[in-house]
Motif scaffolding. Structure first.
Motif, PDB file in Angstrom:
ATOM      1  N   PHE A 104       0.283  -1.635  -0.093  1.00 19.55           N
ATOM      2  CA  PHE A 104      -0.307  -0.304  -0.235  1.00 19.55           C
ATOM      3  C   PHE A 104       0.808   1.413   0.240  1.00 19.55           C
ATOM      4  N   LYS A 105       1.644   1.012   0.617  1.00 16.36           N
ATOM      5  CA  LYS A 105       2.965   2.290   0.614  1.00 16.36           C
ATOM      6  C   LYS A 105       3.366   2.654  -0.719  1.00 16.36           C
ATOM      7  N   ASP A 110       8.808  -2.511   3.700  1.00 19.21           N
ATOM      8  CA  ASP A 110       8.573  -2.094   2.396  1.00 19.21           C
ATOM      9  C   ASP A 110       8.612  -0.222   1.633  1.00 19.21           C
ATOM     10  N   SER A 120      -0.560  -2.725  11.426  1.00 21.06           N
ATOM     11  CA  SER A 120      -0.581  -1.321  12.245  1.00 21.06           C
ATOM     12  C   SER A 120       0.853  -1.412  12.827  1.00 21.06           C
ATOM     13  N   GLY A 121       1.796  -0.488  12.751  1.00 24.82           N
ATOM     14  CA  GLY A 121       3.083  -0.270  12.625  1.00 24.82           C
ATOM     15  C   GLY A 121       3.347   1.306  12.969  1.00 24.82           C
ATOM     16  N   ASN A 122       4.141   1.653  12.409  1.00 24.87           N
ATOM     17  CA  ASN A 122       4.376   3.291  12.539  1.00 24.87           C
ATOM     18  C   ASN A 122       3.075   4.280  12.399  1.00 24.87           C
ATOM     19  N   LEU A 123       1.811   3.752  12.245  1.00 30.41           N
ATOM     20  CA  LEU A 123       0.811   4.351  12.588  1.00 30.41           C
ATOM     21  C   LEU A 123       0.321   5.287  11.272  1.00 30.41           C
ATOM     22  N   GLY A 124       0.793   5.540  10.597  1.00 27.40           N
ATOM     23  CA  GLY A 124       0.631   6.006   9.705  1.00 27.40           C
ATOM     24  C   GLY A 124      -0.831   6.193   8.860  1.00 27.40           C
ATOM     25  N   HIS A 125      -1.064   5.030   8.641  1.00 25.77           N
ATOM     26  CA  HIS A 125      -2.193   4.454   7.961  1.00 25.77           C
ATOM     27  C   HIS A 125      -3.260   4.417   8.778  1.00 25.77           C
ATOM     28  N   ALA A 135       7.488  -5.245   7.990  1.00 24.98           N
ATOM     29  CA  ALA A 135       7.146  -4.254   7.934  1.00 24.98           C
ATOM     30  C   ALA A 135       6.500  -3.449   9.071  1.00 24.98           C
ATOM     31  N   MET A 136       5.938  -3.965  10.530  1.00 22.14           N
ATOM     32  CA  MET A 136       5.100  -3.117  11.215  1.00 22.14           C
ATOM     33  C   MET A 136       5.782  -3.366  12.267  1.00 22.14           C
ATOM     34  N   HIS A 161       0.810  -9.186   7.304  1.00 20.62           N
ATOM     35  CA  HIS A 161       0.320  -8.082   7.722  1.00 20.62           C
ATOM     36  C   HIS A 161      -0.719  -8.269   7.308  1.00 20.62           C
ATOM     37  N   THR A 200      -2.195  -4.835   2.785  1.00 18.92           N
ATOM     38  CA  THR A 200      -1.170  -3.473   3.038  1.00 18.92           C
ATOM     39  C   THR A 200      -0.476  -4.359   2.369  1.00 18.92           C
ATOM     40  N   ALA A 201      -0.184  -5.638   1.603  1.00 17.41           N
ATOM     41  CA  ALA A 201       0.613  -6.480   1.194  1.00 17.41           C
ATOM     42  C   ALA A 201       0.347  -7.550   0.032  1.00 17.41           C
TER      43      ALA A 201
HETATM   44  C1  LIG Z   1       4.485  -0.241   6.557  1.00 18.00           C
HETATM   45  C2  LIG Z   1       3.214  -1.449   6.380  1.00 18.00           C
HETATM   46  C3  LIG Z   1       2.052  -1.669   7.576  1.00 18.00           C
HETATM   47  C4  LIG Z   1       2.337  -0.773   8.703  1.00 18.00           C
HETATM   48  O1  LIG Z   1       2.680   0.623   8.590  1.00 18.00           O
HETATM   49  P1  LIG Z   1       2.096   2.081   9.428  1.00 18.00           P
HETATM   50  O2  LIG Z   1       1.867   3.360   8.262  1.00 18.00           O
HETATM   51  O3  LIG Z   1       3.438   1.687   9.416  1.00 18.00           O
HETATM   52  O4  LIG Z   1       1.559   1.906  10.294  1.00 18.00           O
HETATM   53  C5  LIG Z   1       1.638  -2.848   7.387  1.00 18.00           C
HETATM   54  N1  LIG Z   1       1.690  -3.578   6.247  1.00 18.00           N
HETATM   55  C6  LIG Z   1       2.553  -3.165   4.940  1.00 18.00           C
HETATM   56  C7  LIG Z   1       2.810  -4.683   3.740  1.00 18.00           C
HETATM   57  C8  LIG Z   1       3.192  -2.002   5.123  1.00 18.00           C
HETATM   58  O5  LIG Z   1       4.216  -1.839   4.421  1.00 18.00           O
END
Ligand SMILES: *Cc1c(COP(=O)(O)O)cnc(C)c1O
Length: 434
Positions: free
Chosen positions: A107-108, A139, A250-255, A303-304, A357, A383-384
């Motif tokens: 999704f990035k 990612d 969620s990882g960095n919480l941007g999404h 990625a999280m 993820h 997300t991927a």
């Molecule tokens: C970056 C990423 C996330 C987490 O998104 P954040 O915005 O960092 O929370 C989840 N899944 C995938 C595949 C990612 O690349």
């Protein structure tokens, strides 16, 4: 629309300045001074992401020099679909929002392409190429490299934790030539992220390079991510009535912040579940109200792997009151064993392969109380593409996953990278040499 820092009352800046700087000078993150309120019925007749993105993003660039070029920027960035796929077995089951049809199958790509398209159209008064610094746990780096590769006026420096990404992800980070340099940092993702932050306050680096960031700290990465949530919620409202509730890996919480901003703007979004892996700083905060950032833990949803999510500042700026924050927002942590079990179970049930993820989100959905699951229309955010994680997913499902064409093309290219220590002196030297 102007953007203020999460950390001070310093004067707010226009959109162009916020995306050019990435991080605010005081170390805070840029947020809109006020979120525009939109009438979602205005979007009811739109279909296709680009046609939702244009009116949605218009207010965020209002008054900025880029406003006139927004139609071109949106067309450049949103050039692949984000299908909302119904459950293949259970018509009442959760839909899956597939955000992995871009050039690097994650999704990035949305955020990276939008940011690149914006930055390319900004005047560059000092004539130096803009150096885009990116810390990546997988990612982000590939998406940013793909978005900026061969765009004139840019160079990209990718920093990733050596040994902290999958073999395929590593190839995707190192398969670039020309204006993209890749650095394997002897450290964790958090070291990479710290190095990027330090670079911005390093006088010597700032004098030599015009620096920008493309991490999800850049508000230009985050805004386009609103479009997929908005479009999916509007579609569900039109077809089935009611709000769409999302489970967001969620990882960095941007999404997640993008999803919550869309909800604050008035889109028909109900509950939101933040699905974290074993990095549990956010779920623990939701449980007891204490914010305890920590070093990241390596997981199969790498990625999280974020122990100190930057966008927590934006989440807290959105909800200064914790009670308001946890009203229709929850957070869970899913460990690797449960991720693996979910990938297996989902494949057995529907013959679908999930990336690790996405499996975190699917498992988080399964753990919701039955009544909560049945009361809402749920959307699991994918997300991927699972083909990005063959060494994890293929043994669990017992078959090979065919990568999408764009991904196979990247993976067939030659690779190059340099290894550096996790300190700012090493980064300074490597950037000057590259
Ligand atoms: C970056 C990423 C996330 C987490 O998104 P954040 O915005 O960092 O929370 C989840 N899944 C995938 C595949 C990612 O690349």
């Amino acid at each position: 629309m102007r953007y203020r820092s999460t950390r001070s009352e310093a004067a707010a800046v226009p959109f162009s300045t916020a995306i050019r700087q990435g991080l605010a000078p005081d170390g805070g993150l840029y947020v809109p001074e006020a979120l525009p309120r939109l009438e979602p019925t205005a979007f009811a007749s739109h279909d296709g992401l680009a046609s939702v993105a244009l009116p949605l993003l218009g207010p965020f660039t209002a008054g900025d020099p880029l406003a006139d070029q927004l139609p071109e920027i949106v067309a450049d960035a949103f050039n692949f679909p984000a299908p909302l796929v119904a459950d293949p077995v259970d018509p009442a089951g959760p839909s899956v929002l597939e955000l992995f049809h871009g050039p690097t199958a994650a999704f990035k790509d949305f955020g990276a392409r939008f940011l690149a398209a914006c930055l390319q159209r900004l005047p560059n008064p000092d004539g130096r190429p803009l150096t885009v610094l990116v810390a990546t746990s997988g990612d982000t780096g590939g998406a940013v490299a793909a978005a900026f590769h061969r765009r004139p006026g840019f160079r990209v420096a990718l920093l990733y934790p050596q040994g902290g990404v999958s073999a395929l992800q590593e190839r995707q980070l190192c398969c670039w030539d020309g204006n993209v340099s890749t650095f394997a940092v002897r450290g964790h993702f958090d070291d990479c992220q710290r190095l990027v932050k330090e670079a911005f306050s390093d006088r010597a680096l700032r004098e030599t390079f015009a620096l920008s960031s493309a991490n999800s700290i850049n508000v230009g990465r985050l805004l386009p991510q609103l479009a997929a949530f908005a479009a999916a919620s509007v579609r569900i409202r039109a077809e089935q009535g009611g709000d769409a509730s999302f489970v967001v890996p969620s990882g960095n919480l941007g999404h997640a912040v993008a999803c919550l901003w869309a909800r604050e703007m008035g889109f028909p979004i109900g509950d939101v579940v933040l699905a974290h892996n074993a990095n549990r700083a956010v779920p623990d905060f939701f449980a007891d109200g204490n914010w305890r950032p920590r070093p990241s833990i390596a997981t199969i949803a790498n990625a999280m792997d974020v122990g100190d999510p930057s966008n927590m500042e934006r989440l807290r700026a959105l909800y200064p009151d914790r009670k308001a924050m946890i009203l229709r927002l929850t957070a869970v942590s899913i460990d690797d064993d449960a991720i693996r079990a979910r990938i297996r179970a989902e494949h057995r049930r529907s013959n679908r392969a999930l990336c690790p993820h996405t499996a975190v989100a699917a498992e988080a959905w399964h753990r919701l109380p039955t009544a909560t699951r049945e009361r809402r229309h749920w959307v699991i955010v994918a997300t991927a593409h699972p083909a990005k994680f063959p060494e994890t997913v293929e043994p669990l499902i017992g078959r090979r996953i065919e990568p999408p064409a764009s991904l196979s093309d990247l993976l067939s290219r030659p690779t190059r990278r340099s290894e550096i220590a996790a300190d700012i002196a090493a980064l300074r030297e490597a950037l000057t040499a590259a």
